[in-house]
Design a protein around this motif. Structure first.
Motif, PDB file in Angstrom:
ATOM      1  N   ILE A  40       0.972  -1.376  -0.016  1.00  0.00           N
ATOM      2  CA  ILE A  40      -0.048  -0.210  -0.008  1.00  0.00           C
ATOM      3  C   ILE A  40       0.903   1.467   0.130  1.00  0.00           C
ATOM      4  CG2 ILE A  40      -1.554   1.099   1.418  1.00  0.00           C
ATOM      5  CD1 ILE A  40      -2.948  -1.562   1.996  1.00  0.00           C
ATOM      6  N   GLU A  41       2.027   1.314   0.662  1.00  0.00           N
ATOM      7  CA  GLU A  41       2.848   2.482   1.013  1.00  0.00           C
ATOM      8  C   GLU A  41       3.437   2.736  -0.578  1.00  0.00           C
ATOM      9  OE1 GLU A  41       6.544   4.050   3.344  1.00  0.00           O
ATOM     10  OE2 GLU A  41       5.952   2.033   3.646  1.00  0.00           O
ATOM     11  N   LYS A  42       3.827   1.520  -1.231  1.00  0.00           N
ATOM     12  CA  LYS A  42       4.349   1.779  -2.793  1.00  0.00           C
ATOM     13  C   LYS A  42       3.233   2.290  -3.505  1.00  0.00           C
ATOM     14  CE  LYS A  42       7.524  -2.255  -2.598  1.00  0.00           C
ATOM     15  NZ  LYS A  42       7.860  -3.545  -3.049  1.00  0.00           N
ATOM     16  N   VAL A  43       2.109   2.082  -3.460  1.00  0.00           N
ATOM     17  CA  VAL A  43       1.037   2.368  -4.281  1.00  0.00           C
ATOM     18  C   VAL A  43       0.798   4.122  -3.843  1.00  0.00           C
ATOM     19  CG1 VAL A  43      -1.405   2.330  -4.776  1.00  0.00           C
ATOM     20  CG2 VAL A  43       0.078   0.205  -4.654  1.00  0.00           C
ATOM     21  N   ILE A  44       0.747   4.157  -2.522  1.00  0.00           N
ATOM     22  CA  ILE A  44       0.631   5.609  -2.242  1.00  0.00           C
ATOM     23  C   ILE A  44       1.669   6.435  -2.761  1.00  0.00           C
ATOM     24  CG2 ILE A  44       0.508   7.325  -0.005  1.00  0.00           C
ATOM     25  CD1 ILE A  44      -0.879   5.030   1.305  1.00  0.00           C
ATOM     26  N   LYS A  45       2.909   5.875  -2.456  1.00  0.00           N
ATOM     27  CA  LYS A  45       4.094   6.922  -3.213  1.00  0.00           C
ATOM     28  C   LYS A  45       3.855   7.095  -4.442  1.00  0.00           C
ATOM     29  CE  LYS A  45       7.717   5.597   0.203  1.00  0.00           C
ATOM     30  NZ  LYS A  45       8.863   4.684   0.364  1.00  0.00           N
ATOM     31  N   ASN A  46       3.660   6.350  -5.160  1.00  0.00           N
ATOM     32  CA  ASN A  46       3.220   6.390  -6.583  1.00  0.00           C
ATOM     33  C   ASN A  46       2.349   7.534  -7.052  1.00  0.00           C
ATOM     34  OD1 ASN A  46       5.295   4.251  -7.746  1.00  0.00           O
ATOM     35  ND2 ASN A  46       3.988   2.836  -7.654  1.00  0.00           N
ATOM     36  N   TYR A  47       1.042   7.326  -6.150  1.00  0.00           N
ATOM     37  CA  TYR A  47      -0.069   7.990  -6.401  1.00  0.00           C
ATOM     38  C   TYR A  47       0.444   9.508  -5.913  1.00  0.00           C
ATOM     39  CZ  TYR A  47      -4.291  10.461  -5.357  1.00  0.00           C
ATOM     40  OH  TYR A  47      -5.405  11.060  -5.218  1.00  0.00           O
ATOM     41  N   VAL A  48       1.065   9.532  -4.822  1.00  0.00           N
ATOM     42  CA  VAL A  48       1.463  11.033  -4.366  1.00  0.00           C
ATOM     43  C   VAL A  48       2.205  11.525  -5.422  1.00  0.00           C
ATOM     44  CG1 VAL A  48       3.039  12.182  -2.612  1.00  0.00           C
ATOM     45  CG2 VAL A  48       1.355  10.413  -1.910  1.00  0.00           C
ATOM     46  N   LYS A  49       3.380  10.923  -6.045  1.00  0.00           N
ATOM     47  CA  LYS A  49       4.216  11.410  -6.949  1.00  0.00           C
ATOM     48  C   LYS A  49       3.445  11.742  -8.231  1.00  0.00           C
ATOM     49  CE  LYS A  49       8.399   9.860  -9.681  1.00  0.00           C
ATOM     50  NZ  LYS A  49       9.192   8.908 -10.216  1.00  0.00           N
ATOM     51  N   HIS A  50       2.650  11.101  -8.771  1.00  0.00           N
ATOM     52  CA  HIS A  50       1.778  11.708  -9.945  1.00  0.00           C
ATOM     53  C   HIS A  50       0.595  12.827  -9.479  1.00  0.00           C
ATOM     54  CE1 HIS A  50       3.165   8.487 -12.859  1.00  0.00           C
ATOM     55  NE2 HIS A  50       2.947   7.558 -11.851  1.00  0.00           N
ATOM     56  N   TRP A  51       0.355  12.697  -7.967  1.00  0.00           N
ATOM     57  CA  TRP A  51      -0.534  13.793  -7.704  1.00  0.00           C
ATOM     58  C   TRP A  51      -0.066  14.959  -7.583  1.00  0.00           C
ATOM     59  CZ3 TRP A  51      -0.514  16.353  -2.819  1.00  0.00           C
ATOM     60  CH2 TRP A  51      -1.659  17.180  -2.771  1.00  0.00           C
ATOM     61  N   GLU A  52       1.363  15.102  -7.185  1.00  0.00           N
ATOM     62  CA  GLU A  52       2.112  16.250  -7.052  1.00  0.00           C
ATOM     63  C   GLU A  52       2.466  16.785  -8.437  1.00  0.00           C
ATOM     64  OE1 GLU A  52       5.727  15.334  -4.829  1.00  0.00           O
ATOM     65  OE2 GLU A  52       4.712  15.349  -3.066  1.00  0.00           O
ATOM     66  N   LYS A  53       2.640  16.058  -9.320  1.00  0.00           N
ATOM     67  CA  LYS A  53       2.826  16.790 -10.632  1.00  0.00           C
ATOM     68  C   LYS A  53       1.618  17.289 -11.223  1.00  0.00           C
ATOM     69  CE  LYS A  53       4.587  15.143 -15.182  1.00  0.00           C
ATOM     70  NZ  LYS A  53       4.988  13.869 -16.138  1.00  0.00           N
ATOM     71  N   SER A  54       0.466  16.573 -11.091  1.00  0.00           N
ATOM     72  CA  SER A  54      -1.040  17.025 -11.420  1.00  0.00           C
ATOM     73  C   SER A  54      -1.285  18.215 -10.677  1.00  0.00           C
ATOM     74  CB  SER A  54      -1.905  16.067 -11.431  1.00  0.00           C
ATOM     75  OG  SER A  54      -2.138  15.656  -9.966  1.00  0.00           O
ATOM     76  N   THR A  55      -0.931  18.259  -9.318  1.00  0.00           N
ATOM     77  CA  THR A  55      -1.434  19.305  -8.732  1.00  0.00           C
ATOM     78  C   THR A  55      -0.469  20.702  -8.985  1.00  0.00           C
ATOM     79  OG1 THR A  55      -1.609  18.010  -6.868  1.00  0.00           O
ATOM     80  CG2 THR A  55      -1.266  20.197  -6.252  1.00  0.00           C
ATOM     81  N   GLN A  56       0.831  20.544  -9.220  1.00  0.00           N
ATOM     82  CA  GLN A  56       1.558  21.448 -10.005  1.00  0.00           C
ATOM     83  C   GLN A  56       1.040  22.213 -11.134  1.00  0.00           C
ATOM     84  OE1 GLN A  56       5.488  20.177 -10.388  1.00  0.00           O
ATOM     85  NE2 GLN A  56       5.841  20.177  -8.035  1.00  0.00           N
ATOM     86  N   GLU A  57       0.722  21.286 -12.084  1.00  0.00           N
ATOM     87  CA  GLU A  57      -0.046  21.725 -13.449  1.00  0.00           C
ATOM     88  C   GLU A  57      -1.227  22.634 -12.950  1.00  0.00           C
ATOM     89  OE1 GLU A  57      -0.634  18.132 -15.454  1.00  0.00           O
ATOM     90  OE2 GLU A  57       1.737  18.064 -16.077  1.00  0.00           O
TER      91      GLU A  57
END
Length: 288
Positions: free
Chosen positions: A112-129
């Motif tokens: 779950i932590e791996k999935v969350i890290k991947n999600y957070v990584k993509h989420w930060e990118k989309s948030t910046q956009e």
């Protein structure tokens, strides 16, 4: 008696075999008892030996009972140990199962932590956009607002100039009106003061007239009281005379009625005439 006991002890001694385990004790006891019987003629030593043997037998029985009790306690302890062993094995199995479960949960948490890290990584990118897009839109909106505010400011400056001119003219007109109203107020004040003076003089005249009239009223008050008393007395007397007249009329009516009913005075002849008419009518009736 002693001889019989002695003979019995001799026979008992002869009957003891070499193979008896307590031979020495028994031989010593019998020898002491024979010696006591021969010399003293008593069995105290023998009685003590018997008591000793009974105590030994009782001790043996106690040892046997204690051994049985110890055996039973040993069985119970072995049973409790077996139960505790089974309980410990069951608890150990439960702990092992729990450890396996915890290991599985830890592995799940890692996934779950791996999935969350991947999600957070993509989420930060989309948030910046999204933030960049919002900032761009906000900047455009602010530019539009600034342009609109500039136009509004120009309109307000124009309106402010017009209002300033209007208010200046209005202030001048109000100043002139205030001056006219001051003059009118002074003239009206003089007229009102003159009117108040006239009213005060008229009030003084009226007050003087009122005081004179009050004096005249006080002078005539006695006469008015006498007149009112006389008027009241006259009304009372007239009422009394009317009452006396009504009473006399009632008395006269009662008296006349009484004289008519009883044919008294001037009403006596009328009764006779009335009686003659009745007799004539009766005669006519008989003739018919």
């Amino acid at each position: 008696m002693n001889e019989e006991r002695y003979a019995g002890l001799v026979m008992l001694k002869e009957s003891i075999t070499v193979e008896s385990p307590n031979r020495t004790f028994i031989e010593g006891t019998l020898s002491g008892a024979l010696h006591e019987v021969v010399n003293e003629g008593s069995f105290v030593f023998l009685q003590r030996a018997v008591n000793y043997l009974e105590n030994l037998q009782e001790d043996d029985e106690n040892l046997v009972n204690m051994e049985k009790h110890n055996q039973e306690m040993l069985k119970k302890i072995q049973k409790v140990i077996a139960e505790e062993k089974m309980t410990s094995e069951r608890i150990l199995q439960e702990k092992s199962d729990l450890i396996c479960k915890i290991k599985d949960e830890i592995n799940d948490e890692k996934e779950i932590e791996k999935v969350i890290k991947n999600y957070v990584k993509h989420w930060e990118k989309s948030t910046q956009e999204q933030l960049l897009m919002r900032l761009s839109n906000g900047l455009n909106d602010q530019n539009e607002k600034l342009k609109r505010l500039a136009r509004d400011l120009e309109d307000e400056e124009t309106t402010n100039e017009s209002l300033t001119k209007y208010l200046t003219l209005a202030c001048n007109d109000l100043t002139e009106q205030i001056a006219r109203w001051k003059e009118q107020y002074e003239r009206d004040l003089e007229a009102i003061e003159a009117t108040i003076a006239d009213l005060k003089a008229a009030k003084e005249v009226q007050s003087k007239t009122y005081r004179e009239l009050e004096k005249e009223f006080n002078l005539r008050q006695g006469e008015m009281d006498e007149f009112l008393a006389m008027k009241a007395e006259r009304k009372r007397r007239e009422a009394h005379e009317k009452f006396e007249h009504d009473c006399a009329v009632r008395l006269q009516a009662w008296w006349r009625g009484l004289m008519v009913r009883r044919c008294l005075g001037q009403f006596r002849r009328r009764k006779k005439a009335a009686g003659g008419k009745e007799s004539a009518k009766q005669k006519k009736g008989k003739g018919k």
